[in-house]
Design an enzyme around this catalytic site. Structure first.
Site, PDB file in Angstrom:
ATOM      1  N   TYR A  80      40.634  44.348  45.299  1.00  0.00           N
ATOM      2  CA  TYR A  80      41.629  44.066  44.515  1.00  0.00           C
ATOM      3  C   TYR A  80      42.643  45.271  44.436  1.00  0.00           C
ATOM      4  O   TYR A  80      43.739  45.448  43.811  1.00  0.00           O
ATOM      5  CB  TYR A  80      41.009  43.984  43.050  1.00  0.00           C
ATOM      6  CG  TYR A  80      40.325  42.853  42.881  1.00  0.00           C
ATOM      7  CD1 TYR A  80      41.001  41.818  42.387  1.00  0.00           C
ATOM      8  CD2 TYR A  80      38.953  42.464  43.382  1.00  0.00           C
ATOM      9  CE1 TYR A  80      40.213  40.482  42.186  1.00  0.00           C
ATOM     10  CE2 TYR A  80      38.286  41.434  43.010  1.00  0.00           C
ATOM     11  CZ  TYR A  80      39.139  40.352  42.598  1.00  0.00           C
ATOM     12  OH  TYR A  80      38.278  38.971  42.581  1.00  0.00           O
ATOM     13  N   TYR A 112      51.276  59.474  36.678  1.00  0.00           N
ATOM     14  CA  TYR A 112      51.950  59.746  35.063  1.00  0.00           C
ATOM     15  C   TYR A 112      53.027  60.879  35.258  1.00  0.00           C
ATOM     16  O   TYR A 112      53.839  61.021  34.350  1.00  0.00           O
ATOM     17  CB  TYR A 112      50.724  60.457  34.405  1.00  0.00           C
ATOM     18  CG  TYR A 112      49.638  59.412  34.139  1.00  0.00           C
ATOM     19  CD1 TYR A 112      49.719  58.584  33.175  1.00  0.00           C
ATOM     20  CD2 TYR A 112      48.210  59.631  34.676  1.00  0.00           C
ATOM     21  CE1 TYR A 112      48.732  57.411  32.768  1.00  0.00           C
ATOM     22  CE2 TYR A 112      47.245  58.756  34.211  1.00  0.00           C
ATOM     23  CZ  TYR A 112      47.586  57.580  33.457  1.00  0.00           C
ATOM     24  OH  TYR A 112      46.623  56.558  33.234  1.00  0.00           O
ATOM     25  N   GLU A 128      45.852  45.478  34.642  1.00  0.00           N
ATOM     26  CA  GLU A 128      45.868  44.223  35.428  1.00  0.00           C
ATOM     27  C   GLU A 128      44.864  43.233  34.763  1.00  0.00           C
ATOM     28  O   GLU A 128      43.891  43.546  34.193  1.00  0.00           O
ATOM     29  CB  GLU A 128      45.478  44.337  36.837  1.00  0.00           C
ATOM     30  CG  GLU A 128      46.515  45.074  37.774  1.00  0.00           C
ATOM     31  CD  GLU A 128      45.836  45.404  39.156  1.00  0.00           C
ATOM     32  OE1 GLU A 128      46.714  45.818  39.992  1.00  0.00           O
ATOM     33  OE2 GLU A 128      44.727  44.872  39.587  1.00  0.00           O
ATOM     34  N   GLN A 158      36.030  60.282  28.328  1.00  0.00           N
ATOM     35  CA  GLN A 158      36.192  58.824  27.744  1.00  0.00           C
ATOM     36  C   GLN A 158      34.795  58.456  27.839  1.00  0.00           C
ATOM     37  O   GLN A 158      34.672  57.187  27.445  1.00  0.00           O
ATOM     38  CB  GLN A 158      36.978  58.306  28.940  1.00  0.00           C
ATOM     39  CG  GLN A 158      38.498  58.665  28.898  1.00  0.00           C
ATOM     40  CD  GLN A 158      39.177  58.179  30.352  1.00  0.00           C
ATOM     41  OE1 GLN A 158      38.737  57.552  31.063  1.00  0.00           O
ATOM     42  NE2 GLN A 158      40.562  58.541  30.315  1.00  0.00           N
ATOM     43  N   HIS A 164      37.358  57.435  33.536  1.00  0.00           N
ATOM     44  CA  HIS A 164      37.155  56.154  34.076  1.00  0.00           C
ATOM     45  C   HIS A 164      35.673  55.654  34.191  1.00  0.00           C
ATOM     46  O   HIS A 164      35.185  55.939  35.589  1.00  0.00           O
ATOM     47  CB  HIS A 164      37.890  55.973  35.399  1.00  0.00           C
ATOM     48  CG  HIS A 164      39.464  56.522  35.016  1.00  0.00           C
ATOM     49  ND1 HIS A 164      40.223  56.534  36.313  1.00  0.00           N
ATOM     50  CD2 HIS A 164      40.018  56.601  34.124  1.00  0.00           C
ATOM     51  CE1 HIS A 164      41.568  56.698  35.892  1.00  0.00           C
ATOM     52  NE2 HIS A 164      41.459  56.957  34.535  1.00  0.00           N
TER      53      HIS A 164
END
Length: 373
Positions: free
Chosen positions: A258, A269, A248, A90, A154
Site C-alpha cells: 500500500y 509535519y 487513507e 499512543q 504508531h
C-alpha cells in the site's frame, strides 16, 4: 426541509491503474435541526479505546491506561486478569473484539503494548482470553511485534475477523517509516492474518519465503486505527493515519503493497515533502483519502434499520476535528461526506452493536449511544 452541502468525492481509475480524485459539490436533503441525539452510557472514562458488546447486553471497554471495564446495567467493574501492559505515548491497552462464535467458545481478543522480549519499551501484541464471572482467564498471547522500542508512536492495534473466521490485526510503522513498512522481515507497518488460535494460515501470501514474517498479509501501511469487515463482501477495510494529509481508506488484499512511505498524498509535519509520488506501479492506490487529515479512528458499517438515512454508510471518527464522519458509498466508492456529532470531542471508536444502535467512545468523556429522533 433544508439542503445540507456535501462534498462528492469519486475515485476514478485510469488506464494505468492510478487513482485520481474528482471533487464536485452535491446536496443531500435533511430535516431542519438535529436528526439524532446522544445518550450517555458510561461517563468519565479517560481514553476509551475499544468497545465490544456481550450477548447479555453488557459491554467491554478498553481504557488505554491499562484497564478493561465491564459495563452492565449502568454499573462499571474493572476486569482483572490482563497481561502486563506498557503505557507509552499512543500505546497501552487498545482494541477488544469478540470471536464470531463467542457464544459457543467464549474467546475475547485484545491488543496491547507488551514489554516481553528484548529491549526497553514494548510493541503491539495480540492475546485472547475468556471471561469467567468478572475476570479474564485462559489468557494466551497469539502474536507479539518485535523488536521492542521506546517509541510512543504508531501502534496500529485494530482487530477484525473476516467472513471465513480469520483474525486480522494491524501494527503501525512504530515511527520507523524508513525501516519497517516496506521490509517483510520486520514487524510494523503491516496488516497480519492468523487463525483464531494464533496459527499462521498456510495460504498467507508470504508463507514459505525465507527471512519473512509469515503472519504478514499486506504491507506498506502507516498507522491503521480503523478496521472492519464489509458486511456484504466479507473483505477487510481499514483506514490509516497519514502524516500531514493523506489519511487513507484501503481494502486489504493478500500480499499487496500500500505504498507507505514511497507514495503518499501527505507531507511531513514540518511542511517538507516526503515524496513527489502519489501513485506507483505495484502499489495499491487508496480507495479514498482525506487531505487535509482528519486523524481517523474507529470504523463501522451501518447495516441497522435504526437509522434509515445512514444504512449502508461507513462511519469514521475524527480525533483531530472532534466529530463523526458519515461516508456515503455507491458501487464501492465514496460519493459523499457528512459531519455528524460536531464538537462531541476526540472520537476514538465507533461500533454498531447487536441491538442495532451505534455507539461511540469519546476521549475524556466516555461512551455514548446515538439515538434517532
Amino acid at each position: 426541509m433544508r439542503q445540507l452541502p456535501l462534498i462528492c468525492v469519486t475515485i476514478l481509475t485510469c488506464a494505468t491503474g492510478c487513482a485520481r480524485q474528482v471533487e464536485t459539490e452535491i446536496t443531500a436533503r435533511a430535516p431542519e435541526g438535529a436528526v439524532h441525539r446522544t445518550e450517555a452510557v458510561a461517563e468519565g472514562i479517560g481514553q476509551p479505546w475499544g468497545m465490544a458488546f456481550l450477548p447479555d447486553g453488557s459491554m467491554l471497554v478498553t481504557e488505554k491506561g491499562g484497564e478493561l471495564l465491564l459495563i452492565r446495567d449502568g454499573e462499571r467493574t474493572q476486569v482483572p486478569g490482563l497481561p502486563e501492559t506498557v503505557v507509552i505515548g499512543q500505546g497501552g491497552l487498545m482494541d477488544v473484539v469478540l470471536h464470531p462464535e463467542y457464544e459457543s467458545n467464549g474467546w475475547i481478543y485484545l491488543s496491547y503494548v507488551s514489554p516481553e522480549g528484548n529491549g526497553a519499551g514494548g510493541n503491539t501484541a495480540i492475546m485472547r482470553a475468556r471471561l469467567q464471572g468478572d475476570r479474564l482467564v485462559d489468557g494466551e498471547q497469539l502474536y507479539k511485534g518485535s523488536p521492542n522500542t521506546e517509541s510512543g508512536r504508531h501502534f496500529g492495534s485494530r482487530i477484525a475477523f473476516d467472513s471465513s473466521g480469520f483474525l486480522y490485526f494491524s501494527i503501525g510503522d512504530r515511527g520507523a517509516r524508513d525501516q519497517n513498512p516496506q521490509d517483510l522481515a520486520r514487524d510494523g507497518g503491516k496488516i497480519y492474518r492468523l487463525h483464531d488460535d494464533g496459527r499462521i494460515p498456510a495460504d498467507n501470501p508470504f508463507v514459505g519465503k525465507d527471512g519473512v514474517k509469515q503472519a504478514i498479509y499486506s504491507y506498506g501501511h502507516r498507522n491503521p486505527q480503523g478496521m472492519v469487515r464489509h458486511p456484504e463482501t466479507g473483505k477487510i477495510w481499514i483506514h490509516e493515519h497519514g502524516p500531514r494529509g493523506g489519511d487513507e481508506i484501503n481494502i486489504v488484499a493478500a500480499g499487496k503493497n500500500y505504498g507507505w512511505p514511497l507514495v503518499t498524498y501527505g507531507i511531513n509535519y514540518s511542511g517538507t515533502e516526503i515524496t513527489d509520488r502519489k501513485e506507483a506501479p505495484g502499489m495499491e492506490p487508496p480507495l479514498f483519502h482525506w487531505t487535509p487529515s482528519i486523524a481517523p479512528s474507529g470504523m463501522a458499517f451501518v447495516t441497522s434499520d435504526k437509522y434509515p438515512e445512514w444504512k449502508d454508510c461507513l462511519l469514521v471518527g475524527s480525533l483531530k476535528f472532534a466529530y463523526l464522519e458519515r461516508l456515503v458509498l455507491r458501487d464501492g466508492e465514496v460519493v459523499a461526506r457528512e459531519k455528524v456529532l460536531e464538537g462531541i470531542g476526540r472520537l476514538r471508536d465507533v461500533r454498531q452493536a447487536p441491538d442495532g444502535f451505534v455507539y461511540v467512545s469519546v476521549e475524556g468523556r466516555g461512551i455514548f449511544k446515538i439515538l434517532p429522533l
